[in-house]
Design a protein around this motif. Structure first.
Motif, mmCIF file in Angstrom:
data_model
loop_
_atom_site.group_PDB
_atom_site.id
_atom_site.type_symbol
_atom_site.label_atom_id
_atom_site.label_comp_id
_atom_site.label_asym_id
_atom_site.label_seq_id
_atom_site.Cartn_x
_atom_site.Cartn_y
_atom_site.Cartn_z
ATOM 1 N N ARG A 63 8.732 -0.258 13.486
ATOM 2 C CA ARG A 63 8.861 -0.893 12.377
ATOM 3 C C ARG A 63 8.957 0.850 11.250
ATOM 4 N NH1 ARG A 63 2.761 -2.498 11.512
ATOM 5 N NH2 ARG A 63 1.607 0.311 12.749
ATOM 6 N N LYS A 64 9.848 0.295 10.027
ATOM 7 C CA LYS A 64 9.060 1.514 9.468
ATOM 8 C C LYS A 64 8.299 2.087 9.229
ATOM 9 C CE LYS A 64 12.188 1.630 4.684
ATOM 10 N NZ LYS A 64 12.841 0.054 2.971
ATOM 11 N N HIS A 65 8.484 3.478 9.362
ATOM 12 C CA HIS A 65 7.606 4.589 8.415
ATOM 13 C C HIS A 65 6.299 4.712 9.227
ATOM 14 C CE1 HIS A 65 9.099 4.454 4.102
ATOM 15 N NE2 HIS A 65 9.002 3.290 4.476
ATOM 16 N N GLU A 92 7.292 -5.476 1.996
ATOM 17 C CA GLU A 92 7.564 -4.605 0.412
ATOM 18 C C GLU A 92 8.139 -4.738 -1.097
ATOM 19 O OE1 GLU A 92 11.054 -2.842 2.477
ATOM 20 O OE2 GLU A 92 9.571 -4.177 3.629
ATOM 21 N N GLU A 110 0.635 -5.319 7.026
ATOM 22 C CA GLU A 110 1.748 -4.733 6.979
ATOM 23 C C GLU A 110 2.722 -4.412 5.191
ATOM 24 O OE1 GLU A 110 5.432 -3.080 9.200
ATOM 25 O OE2 GLU A 110 3.296 -3.377 9.574
ATOM 26 N N THR A 111 1.450 -5.560 5.055
ATOM 27 C CA THR A 111 2.685 -5.711 3.484
ATOM 28 C C THR A 111 2.398 -3.852 2.492
ATOM 29 O OG1 THR A 111 2.372 -8.105 3.110
ATOM 30 C CG2 THR A 111 2.893 -7.324 1.638
ATOM 31 N N ARG A 113 0.831 -1.895 3.426
ATOM 32 C CA ARG A 113 1.496 0.019 3.566
ATOM 33 C C ARG A 113 3.639 -0.438 3.827
ATOM 34 N NH1 ARG A 113 4.325 1.454 8.067
ATOM 35 N NH2 ARG A 113 5.372 -0.052 9.116
ATOM 36 N N LEU A 114 4.060 -0.755 3.817
ATOM 37 C CA LEU A 114 5.052 -0.988 3.460
ATOM 38 C C LEU A 114 5.446 -0.143 1.783
ATOM 39 C CD1 LEU A 114 7.399 -3.642 5.526
ATOM 40 C CD2 LEU A 114 7.110 -1.343 5.588
ATOM 41 N N ARG A 115 4.395 -1.346 0.433
ATOM 42 C CA ARG A 115 5.119 -1.393 -0.311
ATOM 43 C C ARG A 115 4.021 0.056 -0.391
ATOM 44 N NH1 ARG A 115 5.095 -5.705 -3.659
ATOM 45 N NH2 ARG A 115 3.856 -4.659 -5.251
ATOM 46 N N GLU A 118 6.235 2.634 -0.328
ATOM 47 C CA GLU A 118 7.777 2.700 -1.785
ATOM 48 C C GLU A 118 6.724 3.115 -2.745
ATOM 49 O OE1 GLU A 118 10.942 1.617 -1.393
ATOM 50 O OE2 GLU A 118 10.902 1.838 1.477
#
Length: 677
Positions: A63-65, A92, A110-111, A113-115, A118
């Motif tokens: 998963r991203k990052h 994100e 998760e939302t 974390r991804l945001r 960014e």
């Protein structure tokens, strides 16, 4: 991990159903090491034991990052699995978590974390709530003039932002004429104080008068007057932070008091004044600090920034020379790279500028430094126990030079100060004067600390009063009639910035009060976001699925109910021979079986289950802890409270001996700040 997932739908298959755990099935899984992560089920039919619970083996997916964790295999309890939706990929881009296809902890985390990666640190959680993540660094592009213009003109269509919350509050005030309040809630170090400052700065920047300035900024010009008030509100921050903020183990600039800032608006919808209400100043920090923490910022700023002549006059040297500043061994604010976070001399300059903006005259500022110096030298006074023969144990000062210095700064005689610390004045029926009872060295030191705490508390309250006098004496307010002023007093946007939830190795009465305040805010949030929303749906005949959540009403009732913690503590304080031990015994007896109360040493939290261990503790830590502590299950976790000094802290009074010291003081500022006592 499962204890944190109350209210979620577990994926343990019912009889004859195993679709959710097919081989290769993709799910959300949770572990203490990784938190929530995407996982693939290795064998849906084979069960493994995870801390005594039934689980399955899973493989961590990329998963991203978080690429470094991919490929790991581990066992996860069935109750720590949640469904995943392909529609929630790329979250994100989701600005409001309520728009997620599946709304549960894993999807929300998760939302966020991804945001976060960014630089999108703000995420909406419905129309009236904003989630803010502290980035621990400056993200300049979020707070430019362009950003201010965007949210002041088109907040509804702009990305989630604290400026949007402020603009919405302002629009509601203007459109409906109803006061608005913005609650900044979160754990210690979450960035509440910074968010509160951003709200104030945004409102100050966007609510000036629309007309062009005339007269080159004359004091009779309404635009100048509006900007004057705005500047005063912003300029009060350095003063309040210096005297009310300190370094803790989790936050270099932690607010150690709660404040409710009310920004007043006139009928023309522009700022015309303000006021500050303060709550729960952490007085204990003045005389003691945990390891890795500091006293209030102002002491270190004063030690570094006072002019040389004043330093000599007040006998101010380095922080390490003062007992109240050296207990933790931390004197500077240092980042993780070992670099200084601030220049104390520069901060002292900002503080004095702020005091001047609050119309505290230079002569009065000198008296403030003298009062703080008196507190520091008071803390350096040491005692020894002596035998008073027929009177029992007494005490005397072992370093008379420090006593003399403190007395000079208090402007009273050393004899009066020593008597106030080493003797307890007790009233006798039928006698005009009380009798003096000697106190041993331990009691004398406690009296010294009590005097320091009450002086600092009263000084802080006086400074807040100076801020309010300045904000409410603006030229705009002074031009209003009594009737107009009364209407303005009822048109405000309030910003509440209060301590975050706290749990330390040793938690006392201060943490209980702080966590009670946070518990009440959580209840307010639940009522606002969930109960009222569901009631509105029901009223309108809209059928919606029930929303699982933990109602913290039982915990609030435990704390504030008629037979709750604070009521029993107040009752015990009213008994002539009341004690902490009796309070704890009554609490555990009358609230026996309460779902949110446990005996000390019985917490299920692995960090608390061994109880409290001190250097003087003998025998089992669990047994000792049950006599010294109780555990409250808060919405944010279990906290074990040590009852030592609970009664004294709840009474919040000083004895007649210390009052005599304060009355004897000829120092003008001490007389002023103690006038309300």
């Amino acid at each position: 991990m499962s204890k944190s997932l109350h209210g979620h739908v577990h994926l343990a298959p019912a009889e004859g159903q195993s679709v959710a755990l097919l081989d290769g099935g993709v799910l959300w899984a949770a572990s203490d090491e990784l938190g929530w992560f995407k996982a693939r089920v290795i064998n849906g039919k084979e069960r493994v034991s995870v801390d005594g619970a039934e689980g399955v083996e899973v493989e961590v997916l990329p998963r991203k990052h978080a690429e470094g964790d991919a490929g790991k295999r581990l066992g996860v309890a069935l109750e720590d699995l949640l469904p995943i939706s392909e529609l929630d990929e790329g979250t994100e881009l989701v600005g409001d978590v309520l728009n997620l296809q599946l709304l549960h902890d894993a999807a929300v985390f998760e939302t966020l974390r991804l945001r976060y990666f960014e630089d999108k640190i703000y995420t909406q959680a419905g129309p009236t709530s904003l989630i803010s993540i502290n980035p621990y660094r400056q993200i300049v592009q979020l707070y430019t003039q362009r950003a201010i213009n965007l949210y002041s003109s088109n907040a509804e269509n702009a990305p989630p932002h604290v400026f949007g919350v402020a603009q919405t509050a302002y629009n509601n005030l203007c459109d409906n004429g109803v006061c608005q309040s913005i609650l900044c809630s979160g754990e210690s170090g979450a960035g509440k104080t910074e968010v509160a400052k951003l709200v104030v700065q945004f409102l100050a920047a966007t609510t000036s008068k629309e007309a062009e300035m005339k007269g080159g900024g004359s004091k009779v010009n309404p635009i100048w007057q509006t900007r004057q008030v705005q500047n005063q509100i912003i300029e009060s921050n350095p003063l309040l932070e210096s005297f009310g903020n300190a370094k803790t183990v989790r936050n270099e600039n932690s607010s150690r008091f709660g404040k409710f800032i009310q920004i007043l608006f006139g009928v023309d919808q522009t700022i015309c004044g303000g006021r500050v209400r303060h709550y729960l100043l952490e007085k204990a920090r003045v005389v003691s600090q945990h390891q890795g923490e500091r006293n209030y910022h102002v002491f270190y700023q004063m030690c570094a920034g006072l002019p040389a002549d004043l330093r000599t006059q007040l006998k101010i040297t380095a922080p390490k020379d003062f007992y109240y500043l050296r207990q933790s061994g931390v004197y500077e604010l240092i980042d993780t790279d070992g670099k200084k976070l601030c220049d104390e001399v520069v901060e002292f300059g900002r503080l004095t500028t702020s005091m001047s903006h609050m119309r505290i005259e230079p002569e009065m500022q000198v008296l403030v430094w003298q009062t703080l110096a008196a507190v520091l030298h008071l803390g350096n006074i040491e005692f020894q126990t002596i035998d008073k023969k027929s009177e029992g144990e007494g005490s005397s000062v072992t370093n008379p030079e420090e006593l003399k210095t403190a007395a000079q700064l208090f402007d009273c005689s050393p004899e009066v100060l020593e008597q106030g610390l080493c003797y307890l004045s007790m009233k006798v029926t039928g006698e005009a004067k009380g009798i003096l009872v000697p106190q041993n060295a331990v009691r004398a030191a406690e009296a010294r600390d009590a005097l320091a705490k009450v002086i600092y508390e009263k000084l802080f309250a006086w400074l807040v009063g100076c801020v309010n006098t300045c904000l409410q004496a603006s030229d705009l307010l002074s031009q209003l009639s009594d009737a107009e002023r009364g209407r303005v007093e009822k048109r405000f946007i309030g910003v509440l910035d209060i301590f975050g939830f706290e749990v330390f190795e040793n938690n006392s009465f201060e943490q209980l009060c702080i966590n009670y305040a946070n518990e009440s805010l959580q209840q307010q949030f639940i009522n606002q976001m969930l109960h009222s929303m569901m009631a509105q749906y029901e009223k309108e005949g809209v059928t919606v699925d029930s929303i699982p959540f933990e109602d913290n009403s039982p915990c609030v009732e435990l704390l504030e109910g008629k037979l709750g913690v604070f009521a029993l503590l107040d009752d015990e304080c009213n008994f002539p021979k009341g004690s902490e031990e009796d309070f704890l015994s009554k609490l555990m007896d009358r609230c026996k079986g309460h779902s949110h109360l446990k005996a000390g040493g019985t917490s299920s939290d692995p960090f608390l289950k061994d109880g409290v261990i001190t250097a003087r503790t003998a025998g089992s830590a669990r047994v000792q802890s049950s006599k010294q502590c109780f555990v409250v299950s808060h919405f944010a976790g279990e906290v074990e409270y040590n009852i030592a000094s609970f009664l004294e802290k709840n009474r919040d009074t000083i004895n007649d001996s210390l009052r005599s010291v304060l009355k004897a003081s000829q120092q003008p500022l001490i007389s002023i700040v103690m006038a309300a006592d």
